[in-house]
Design an enzyme around this catalytic site. Structure first.
Site, mmCIF file in Angstrom:
data_model
loop_
_atom_site.group_PDB
_atom_site.id
_atom_site.type_symbol
_atom_site.label_atom_id
_atom_site.label_comp_id
_atom_site.label_asym_id
_atom_site.label_seq_id
_atom_site.Cartn_x
_atom_site.Cartn_y
_atom_site.Cartn_z
ATOM 1 N N LYS A 62 0.679 -1.205 0.032
ATOM 2 C CA LYS A 62 0.117 0.021 0.036
ATOM 3 C C LYS A 62 0.658 1.037 -0.113
ATOM 4 C CE LYS A 62 -4.010 -1.896 2.418
ATOM 5 N NZ LYS A 62 -4.823 -1.624 1.224
ATOM 6 N N ASP A 86 -8.273 -3.144 9.833
ATOM 7 C CA ASP A 86 -8.548 -4.213 8.899
ATOM 8 C C ASP A 86 -8.945 -5.530 9.949
ATOM 9 O OD1 ASP A 86 -8.849 -4.506 6.360
ATOM 10 O OD2 ASP A 86 -6.821 -5.636 6.150
ATOM 11 N N ARG A 112 -10.248 -11.500 1.266
ATOM 12 C CA ARG A 112 -10.923 -12.576 0.389
ATOM 13 C C ARG A 112 -10.351 -14.240 0.775
ATOM 14 N NH1 ARG A 112 -11.015 -9.574 -5.040
ATOM 15 N NH2 ARG A 112 -10.883 -7.948 -3.387
HETATM 16 N N1 BES Z 1 -7.858 -3.926 3.850
HETATM 17 C C1 BES Z 1 -8.239 -3.603 2.480
HETATM 18 C C2 BES Z 1 -9.443 -2.856 2.236
HETATM 19 C C3 BES Z 1 -9.459 -1.308 2.856
HETATM 20 C C4 BES Z 1 -9.302 0.008 1.988
HETATM 21 C C5 BES Z 1 -10.062 -1.428 4.140
HETATM 22 C C6 BES Z 1 -9.452 1.216 2.916
HETATM 23 C C7 BES Z 1 -10.440 0.041 4.922
HETATM 24 C C8 BES Z 1 -9.919 1.137 4.248
HETATM 25 C C9 BES Z 1 -8.086 -4.671 1.710
HETATM 26 O O1 BES Z 1 -7.474 -5.854 2.014
HETATM 27 C C10 BES Z 1 -7.594 -4.301 0.108
HETATM 28 O O2 BES Z 1 -6.497 -3.648 0.176
HETATM 29 N N2 BES Z 1 -8.335 -4.450 -0.746
HETATM 30 C C11 BES Z 1 -7.961 -3.925 -2.176
HETATM 31 C C12 BES Z 1 -8.577 -5.078 -3.107
HETATM 32 C C13 BES Z 1 -7.977 -4.910 -4.615
HETATM 33 C C14 BES Z 1 -6.590 -5.257 -4.352
HETATM 34 C C15 BES Z 1 -8.855 -5.701 -5.702
HETATM 35 C C16 BES Z 1 -8.324 -2.411 -2.383
HETATM 36 O O3 BES Z 1 -9.601 -2.153 -1.876
HETATM 37 O O4 BES Z 1 -7.594 -1.552 -2.947
HETATM 38 ZN ZN ZN Z 2 -7.254 -5.922 3.945
HETATM 39 ZN ZN ZN Z 3 -5.378 -5.606 1.581
#
Ligand code: BES
Ligand code: ZN
Ligand code: ZN
Length: 478
Positions: free
Chosen positions: A250, A261, A323
């Site tokens: 990230k 999370d 997931r």
């Molecule tokens: N934990 C994140 C989602 C998230 C984002 C939670 C902002 C709280 C605030 C999740 O694991 C994630 O990173 N999801 C990705 C999915 C993508 C790679 C398809 C996302 O949302 O960018």
């Molecule tokens: Zn996550």
């Molecule tokens: Zn993630």
């Protein structure tokens, strides 16, 4: 803030301040009118602290229940600001009884502060509620509602405390410890599965996501089994105690609040805690995937393929780890939990769910119309918002992989909240898919602002909504 409801006259209660409710200026006594006159335009929509008289006036003129709850929450915040130690008020107003549930939720949830790392001393605030009622039954009914609401609010604040705790102080074994602690409640039991057992059970994804972390992953199975259970439900929770994104790292600000999370799993802990304390006659299974998504030379890498149940999953993005963890929770449920009526999953799954709806509501997805309706009703009742999304036939095929059965995240990032739920669908048996409702709570579970009766940070989202749903379920026919 502590609320105390009793059958005593207001005059017999010692407290520093008194709260006076009013609906119109006309109904106030002469002296009050004089005092408030100058400030009336201000208090018309709010409340007013009269420090000379040691009175707080609060306008409760017909506004929506949610607005009123927020007003009580704001009042609680103000009380803390002025360092008032004790207050009292009468529950009977204009011969009517005030809504004890709204007041309790507003004050208890609004006065929440996370103080683990900010220990400037705060003295406890006692709020005495006077409800003089000759009929024992009437008093007991109100008292019951009051205590129930307190139990639920305490669970919400319990969840907030955990989710707000920093990742260096909260990792998978801490979650296991908290779950084991809950098994001290009557009819609750808990089993924690370590990585070795997870591998033996073929639950490889949690272990793979956890590879780069110094903290071992755990799968936690919490059970609440009351003797008179009418229904059996399963609650799955994403418990990623910190999400760096893994090697699909990230960027800067996107990582800052990723202690959030674990909110899905903690919401499940909160629901089980409140349900067991309230003795709700429903058998509840909580299945939590507790894991930390880190980077290291032995991390899971994009291009790896994980065997998950009967499927080979190509990892295209290590940041779509939630997931994977939840899919293992589903596989565990398929194997070890017999016939259930409904299954819900709670997860901070996608940033897209925030982009779509603004972050104050969760995204819900389900193929069961009745379940959707019931959850929407509970959402309306509790003020915990949900926004509906749907899978559709044209999205099918998006998860195709050229080297394995499916990918964990397609190249095309459109509809990524729906795609997240479609990935989970792959792991359900056909019949069970219809019993399932998905909560993507990335938005409302953690906000960097004060909103409604929620504080900056963790909100404890989903507990009030689900307790309302479960209580309604107990009254329905199977
Ligand atoms: N934990 C994140 C989602 C998230 C984002 C939670 C902002 C709280 C605030 C999740 O694991 C994630 O990173 N999801 C990705 C999915 C993508 C790679 C398809 C996302 O949302 O960018
Ligand atoms: Zn996550
Ligand atoms: Zn993630």
């Amino acid at each position: 803030m502590k609320l105390i409801l009793n059958n005593k006259n207001l005059q017999n209660i010692q407290a520093e301040y008194e709260i006076i409710f009013f609906k119109s200026y006309k109904n106030l006594d002469k002296n009050t009118k004089i005092i408030l006159n100058n400030d009336f335009s201000y208090i018309k929509n709010k409340f007013y602290f009269c420090f000379e008289r040691k009175k707080i006036y609060i306008n409760i003129k017909k506004i929506s229940k949610e607005d009123l709850k927020t007003r009580y929450a704001n009042l609680a915040r103000e009380i803390l600001k002025y360092k008032i130690n004790s207050l009292k008020f009468q529950l009977i107003f204009n011969k009517n009884i005030l809504d004890i549930q709204l007041i309790t939720e507003g004050l208890i949830l609004g006065s929440y502060e996370f103080r683990k790392y900010n220990k400037t001393s705060v003295s406890p605030v006692n709020v005495y509620i006077s409800y003089v009622e000759k009929s024992k039954d009437k008093f007991n009914n109100i008292n019951k509602l009051f205590l129930e609401t307190m139990t639920i609010c305490n669970s919400v604040n319990y969840a907030r405390d955990i989710v707000n705790t920093s990742p260096q102080n909260y990792y998978p074994s801490c979650m296991a410890k908290d779950a084991l602690e809950l098994s001290k409640i009557h009819n609750v039991s808990c089993k924690v599965y370590e990585e070795k057992s997870l591998k033996e059970m073929g639950l490889n994804a949690i272990v793979e996501v956890s590879k780069a972390s110094v903290h071992d992953a755990k799968l936690i199975h919490l059970q609440y089994k009351p003797r008179n259970a009418k229904f059996k439900i399963v609650l799955l929770g994403k418990g990623v105690t910190y999400d760096t994104g893994g090697l699909s790292l990230k960027r800067g600000d996107g990582m800052v609040s990723m202690k959030c999370d674990k909110a899905g799993a903690i919401t499940v802990l909160g629901i089980v805690k409140a349900s067991a304390q309230l003795k709700i006659p429903i058998e509840i299974h909580g299945v939590l995937g507790a894991v930390e998504n880190m980077i290291d030379s032995n991390a899971l890498v994009p291009g790896d393929i994980i065997k998950m149940g009967t499927k080979n999953v190509e990892i295209t993005n290590t940041d779509a780890e939630g997931r994977l963890v939840l899919a293992d929770c589903i596989l565990f449920t398929n194997k070890y939990i017999n016939k259930y009526d409904y299954i819900f999953d709670f997860a901070t799954l996608t940033g897209a769910s925030i982009n779509c709806f603004g972050g104050y509501s969760s995204v819900i997805i389900s193929k069961n119309e009745k379940l959707i309706k019931d959850i929407q009703k509970s959402s309306k009742k509790t003020g915990e918002l949900v926004s509906l999304m749907e899978q559709n036939r044209y999205l099918e095929g998006r998860l195709k992989s050229s080297v394995a059965d499916i990918v964990n995240s397609p190249k095309n990032k459109n509809a990524s909240s729906i795609i997240g739920s479609m990935f989970l669908s792959e792991f359900f048996n056909k019949d069970d898919r219809l019993k399932w409702l998905h909560f993507d709570m990335a938005g409302p579970s953690f906000r960097r602002e004060v909103w409604g009766c929620n504080p900056y940070g963790a909100s404890g989202y989903g507990i009030r909504l689900m307790i309302n749903y479960l209580k309604k379920l107990t009254k329905s026919e199977k």
